[in-house]
Design a protein around this motif. Structure first.
Motif, short mmCIF file in Angstrom:
data_model
loop_
_atom_site.label_atom_id
_atom_site.label_comp_id
_atom_site.label_asym_id
_atom_site.label_seq_id
_atom_site.Cartn_x
_atom_site.Cartn_y
_atom_site.Cartn_z
N TYR A 1 4.80 -89.86 -26.59
CA TYR A 1 3.51 -90.53 -26.49
C TYR A 1 2.38 -89.63 -26.97
CZ TYR A 1 -0.78 -91.53 -23.96
OH TYR A 1 -2.08 -91.70 -23.63
N ARG A 2 2.38 -88.40 -26.50
CA ARG A 2 1.34 -87.46 -26.93
C ARG A 2 1.38 -87.30 -28.44
NH1 ARG A 2 0.61 -81.81 -24.44
NH2 ARG A 2 -1.13 -82.01 -25.88
N PHE A 3 2.59 -87.19 -28.94
CA PHE A 3 2.74 -87.03 -30.39
C PHE A 3 2.12 -88.21 -31.14
CE2 PHE A 3 5.43 -88.63 -33.84
CZ PHE A 3 5.05 -87.73 -34.81
N LEU A 4 2.39 -89.39 -30.66
CA LEU A 4 1.87 -90.56 -31.34
C LEU A 4 0.35 -90.62 -31.28
CD1 LEU A 4 4.39 -93.34 -30.28
CD2 LEU A 4 4.10 -92.29 -32.52
N MET A 5 -0.20 -90.21 -30.17
CA MET A 5 -1.64 -90.32 -29.99
C MET A 5 -2.41 -89.24 -30.71
SD MET A 5 -2.04 -93.04 -28.57
CE MET A 5 -1.14 -94.23 -27.57
N HIS A 6 -1.86 -88.05 -30.72
CA HIS A 6 -2.58 -86.93 -31.34
C HIS A 6 -1.71 -86.30 -32.40
CE1 HIS A 6 -4.96 -87.57 -27.84
NE2 HIS A 6 -3.97 -87.20 -27.05
N PRO A 7 -1.65 -86.90 -33.55
CA PRO A 7 -0.72 -86.45 -34.58
C PRO A 7 -1.12 -85.11 -35.17
CG PRO A 7 -1.64 -88.61 -35.10
CD PRO A 7 -2.44 -88.03 -33.99
N ALA A 8 -1.59 -84.20 -34.35
CA ALA A 8 -1.80 -82.82 -34.79
C ALA A 8 -2.63 -82.69 -36.07
CB ALA A 8 -0.46 -82.12 -34.98
N GLU A 9 -3.82 -83.17 -35.99
CA GLU A 9 -4.82 -83.05 -37.07
C GLU A 9 -4.32 -82.56 -38.42
OE1 GLU A 9 -7.56 -84.17 -36.13
OE2 GLU A 9 -7.25 -84.19 -33.97
N ASP A 10 -4.44 -83.37 -39.43
CA ASP A 10 -3.81 -83.00 -40.72
C ASP A 10 -4.38 -81.78 -41.42
OD1 ASP A 10 -5.51 -85.75 -41.51
OD2 ASP A 10 -3.65 -86.01 -40.40
N ARG B 1 -11.40 -91.62 -40.83
CA ARG B 1 -9.99 -91.44 -40.47
C ARG B 1 -9.82 -90.69 -39.16
NH1 ARG B 1 -8.35 -87.68 -41.24
NH2 ARG B 1 -6.23 -88.42 -41.39
N HIS B 2 -9.70 -91.46 -38.14
CA HIS B 2 -9.63 -90.86 -36.83
C HIS B 2 -8.22 -90.65 -36.35
CE1 HIS B 2 -13.71 -91.03 -37.08
NE2 HIS B 2 -14.05 -91.45 -35.89
N SER B 3 -8.08 -90.72 -35.05
CA SER B 3 -6.84 -90.34 -34.40
C SER B 3 -5.63 -91.16 -34.80
CB SER B 3 -7.04 -90.43 -32.91
OG SER B 3 -7.49 -91.73 -32.58
N ALA B 4 -5.24 -92.03 -33.94
CA ALA B 4 -3.90 -92.57 -34.03
C ALA B 4 -3.83 -93.89 -34.76
CB ALA B 4 -3.35 -92.73 -32.63
N PRO B 5 -3.00 -93.93 -35.79
CA PRO B 5 -2.73 -95.19 -36.43
C PRO B 5 -2.05 -96.16 -35.47
CG PRO B 5 -1.32 -93.45 -37.28
CD PRO B 5 -2.32 -92.83 -36.42
N LEU B 6 -1.33 -95.59 -34.52
CA LEU B 6 -0.68 -96.44 -33.53
C LEU B 6 -1.69 -97.35 -32.85
CD1 LEU B 6 1.38 -97.47 -31.52
CD2 LEU B 6 1.07 -95.39 -30.21
N LEU B 7 -2.77 -96.77 -32.40
CA LEU B 7 -3.77 -97.57 -31.68
C LEU B 7 -4.34 -98.66 -32.57
CD1 LEU B 7 -5.61 -94.86 -29.58
CD2 LEU B 7 -3.90 -96.52 -28.87
N ARG B 8 -4.56 -98.30 -33.84
CA ARG B 8 -5.07 -99.32 -34.75
C ARG B 8 -4.11 -100.49 -34.87
NH1 ARG B 8 -9.25 -96.97 -37.51
NH2 ARG B 8 -10.23 -95.80 -35.82
#
Lengths: 215, 215
Positions: A110-119, A131-138
């Motif tokens: 879950y953490r991984f999905l939410m905070h994909p470790a800033e590119d 381009r913010h955090s998680a594509p999952l949330l979008r």
DNA sequence: TCTTGGGTGTTACTTGCGGTAACCGAAGTG
DNA sequence: CACTTCGGTTACCGCAAGTAACACCCAAGA
């Protein structure tokens, strides 16, 4: 390294290989959380970095592929809950509970999905504000918006309303879930009830506290 | 420890210095977003890295100090909105609008606050599941919970309910704001109205779409 | 006076990670 | 046999976090 003695030329179709690599990456993320390093993933897969890069381009690519798997799985579960044959309130509660159960079961993922470790992308011009955090949330937000739009009668301006609500509700789920996961102040069922109550307008319905504030 | 103010020597009391450094860091973050490097910040301040480390320990320390400033400022603005002398609905809308105006005004700062560039801490044992993203969101959630608890009569179990709602509403604000900021699908005022409607139970009140759900 | 000592600041290094270049060896095919 | 072509490796670059060790300045203290 033993020479892989393949019986005949069972040339693994590279898609298979890709899948194996993703499995390995999955295991590492499950263990190390979002800051899993490429080295670690390669090691877990029994190979070295350049291969990962050949398959996924860069770290972002691997992460995207990985995230897609989990996102798809979660979305399936959520769709099942939201499309169940039941009253709206029940469906909402089931959906919330499904999400919370998922993040409870595998917090690292879950953490991984939410905070994909800033590119760390150079970002060219610099104004990449969007381009913010998680594509999952979008994706969750958009999907929920669709469901709301399709199944609830909201009168004029309903499309926009549905989209705002979709993202708003997903945000609520995420925020509350994040907090709940780290503090565990109550059971999952209680949390679900509270959130559903919130969505059901109990905030608006409640009266001001006795001894009310002058202002 | 002499509290003597050495008048002659313009020996800046080191608190002053700290403030200057934070200002510089602020400028860099405003320009580069959350991935501002220590080198860049030092350069902007006209000095070199080790001094930053002397003052703030590590990157996390600097970021925490920086975040606190912005968080405090935002919280003040939000408190003013939520404590205004008006009807609840109006106060809710004002609060939402204040938050959205803030993130709209300085998106880079906002990104920085939300995604404090993962600390990369070794984390010892490895199961640090609890420590998630933004402390800002936690603080906002707790503050809002307090306000709700103090001012709304929720009957039994009200404390827990208020906490859940606080974090839930903050999450909603955050999620919707994040999406809105990146897609700008409507004006700020419209977004505020939609979200307030959501909190006011319009979802529960709406009827099913015509041609009802067969499934 | 010289010396000591705590501020300021610096240069130059180590470590670790993302990413890449260049090379290796075992097929498969004419 | 030469020749490509994969799946793979070692060895490197660049960059950012963090540190060690040294240099300067200025206020005391004997």
């Amino acid at each position: 390294m033993e020479t892989t003695q393949q019986a005949a030329g069972q040339q693994r179709p590279a898609d298979q290989r890709r899948r194996e690599l993703l499995e390995a990456a999955d295991r590492v993320v499950l263990r190390d959380g979002p800051q899993a390093s490429m080295n670690a993933i390669a090691a877990e897969a029994g190979i070295t970095k350049p291969i990962l890069y050949r398959h996924f381009g860069d770290k972002g690519g691997l992460y995207r592929a990985l995230a897609k798997r989990h996102t798809d799985a979660l979305l399936d579960a959520l769709r099942a809950a939201v499309d169940a044959p039941a009253e709206r309130r029940e469906r909402v509660e089931a959906t919330l509970d499904t999400y919370l159960a998922a993040i409870e079961a595998r917090p690292q993922v879950y953490r991984f999905l939410m905070h994909p470790a800033e590119d760390t992308q150079p970002s060219e011009a610099g104004f990449d504000v969007g381009r913010h955090s998680a594509p999952l949330l979008r994706r969750l937000g958009e999907e929920l918006a669709k469901v709301i739009y399709d199944r609830v009668d909201l009168g004029p301006g309903s499309e926009q309303l549905a989209r705002v609500w979709g993202h708003g509700i997903v945000g609520m789920m995420h925020g509350a879930g994040d907090w709940w996961l780290s503090e565990r102040p109550c059971s999952r069922a209680e949390l679900v009830r509270c959130l559903a109550d919130l969505l059901w307008g109990r905030l608006a319905a409640a009266s001001d506290r006795a001894g009310g504030p002058g202002f």
